[in-house]
Design an enzyme around this catalytic site. Structure first.
Site, PDB file in Angstrom:
ATOM      1  N   ASP A 142      -1.217   2.305  -0.194  1.00 24.00           N
ATOM      2  CA  ASP A 142      -0.505   2.645   1.035  1.00 24.00           C
ATOM      3  C   ASP A 142       1.002   2.621   0.823  1.00 24.00           C
ATOM      4  O   ASP A 142       1.522   1.779   0.077  1.00 24.00           O
ATOM      5  CB  ASP A 142      -0.838   1.647   2.149  1.00 24.00           C
ATOM      6  CG  ASP A 142      -2.203   1.882   2.779  1.00 24.00           C
ATOM      7  OD1 ASP A 142      -2.808   2.929   2.499  1.00 24.00           O
ATOM      8  OD2 ASP A 142      -2.643   1.019   3.550  1.00 24.00           O
ATOM      9  N   ARG A 143       1.686   3.504   1.500  1.00 23.56           N
ATOM     10  CA  ARG A 143       3.145   3.584   1.388  1.00 23.56           C
ATOM     11  C   ARG A 143       3.815   2.258   1.711  1.00 23.56           C
ATOM     12  O   ARG A 143       4.793   1.866   1.064  1.00 23.56           O
ATOM     13  CB  ARG A 143       3.672   4.682   2.336  1.00 23.56           C
ATOM     14  CG  ARG A 143       5.164   4.956   2.211  1.00 23.56           C
ATOM     15  CD  ARG A 143       5.563   6.096   3.116  1.00 23.56           C
ATOM     16  NE  ARG A 143       5.443   5.730   4.512  1.00 23.56           N
ATOM     17  CZ  ARG A 143       6.403   5.150   5.232  1.00 23.56           C
ATOM     18  NH1 ARG A 143       7.559   4.836   4.667  1.00 23.56           N
ATOM     19  NH2 ARG A 143       6.214   4.868   6.503  1.00 23.56           N
TER      20      ARG A 143
END
Length: 313
Positions: free
Chosen positions: A151-152
């Site tokens: 995930d970012r």
């Protein structure tokens, strides 16, 4: 008796990468009804709503759309199956003010230690400001590919493959759950939550909806083991061991236990994306990866050198 249908491999792109991003590869589709007399007619129908016919014409005029034979003219007859290549125009992106560290590099792998806020691969509005694009540029490895994603907003270890022909072996390793992944999180300490615990639930993520959700009564498709390592001043430091890899799985499971991860902008409440604050990163870290290398057969273990800011020392 019909012969087997032959698979036609795409030709290599005549265009180099730009800022670590591959050009778009377009294979012109079949046209049994003769809808498109020229290449331009198809491109305008395909991309006109997104960028406008004027922009399509400008790209053709400037020689920015090419085939293996060179720049494509607007009046060239349409030919189904032909491959075209071009670079998209990227909007300016704010630079994420943190660096990608490399904890290991060899002829097969690059193990990156990704910072918070940096996407793993190009997607949506994050294109050049991604770990993949940065590493391709900084390490001069234009063929580098990710074997999985992080995930970012999550920091920590991501495995990239140096040789594209080996990518499938590493992706299969993740798909078949042959990688032991350990995460660390900082969240409120709740003495009433009995730990360690293994959480199993059904998580669904709808396209266009930021937060994933648990579906009561559904067949479980996610599993996480959650352990408390230590607690201090109302906070706990947790070890998270996911057995599956659903979108936002650890964040959803921690929230379901009543201990949402510190500074999570989606769980339990979805916050305004414009309010992103580099000083308050999500307190979730992909701490380690452990596996038997599917190419070399060596045992491998890598550990992040990052620390979560809300747990001093």
């Amino acid at each position: 008796m019909r012969g087997k249908r032959r698979k036609h491999s795409a030709p290599p792109s005549p265009l180099p990468q730009r800022d670590g991003i591959d050009p778009v590869r377009l294979r012109l589709p079949a046209d049994p009804d003769g809808l498109w007399g020229t290449v331009r007619e198809h491109l305008v129908e395909r991309y006109g709503n997104a960028i406008g016919a004027e922009q399509v014409d400008a790209m053709l005029r400037e020689g920015r759309i090419v085939s293996a034979d060179g720049p494509v003219r607007a009046d060239e007859p349409y030919e189904a199956g032909r491959y075209l290549f071009f670079h998209r125009d990227f909007a300016a992106e704010e630079r994420v003010p943190f660096e990608v560290a490399v904890v290991h590099r060899d002829e097969h792998l690059v193990i990156a230690d990704k910072p918070h806020f940096l996407a793993t691969v190009p997607r949506g509005s994050h294109i050049t400001e991604t770990a993949l694009a940065r590493l391709r540029r900084e390490l001069d490895l234009p063929r580098l590919q990710p074997a999985h994603r992080l995930d970012r907003l999550t920091a920590g270890l991501v495995l990239f493959v140096v040789r594209p022909e080996e990518r499938g072996a590493y992706q299969t390793m993740f798909r078949d759950r042959q990688v032991r992944k350990e995460y660390e999180a900082i969240a409120p300490y709740a003495p009433h939550v009995a730990l360690p615990v293994t959480v199993r639930s059904r998580i669904e993520k709808e396209r266009g909806v930021l937060a994933a959700r648990e579906v009561p009564g559904g067949e479980p498709n996610s599993e996480s083991r959650i352990e408390l390592l230590e607690q201090r001043g109302g906070l706990g430091r947790y070890r998270l061991l996911p057995a599956t890899g659903r979108t936002h799985q650890l964040r959803v499971h921690m929230n379901a236990l009543g201990v949402p991860i510190l500074h999570d902008p989606l769980y339990p409440v979805v916050l305004d994306e414009a309010a992103e604050d580099y000083g308050r990163p999500l307190q979730l870290l992909a701490r380690s990866l452990e596996f038997t290398d599917p190419v070399t057969r060596e045992p491998r273990r890598f550990v992040s050198e990052r620390r979560l800011a809300e747990w001093p020392g």
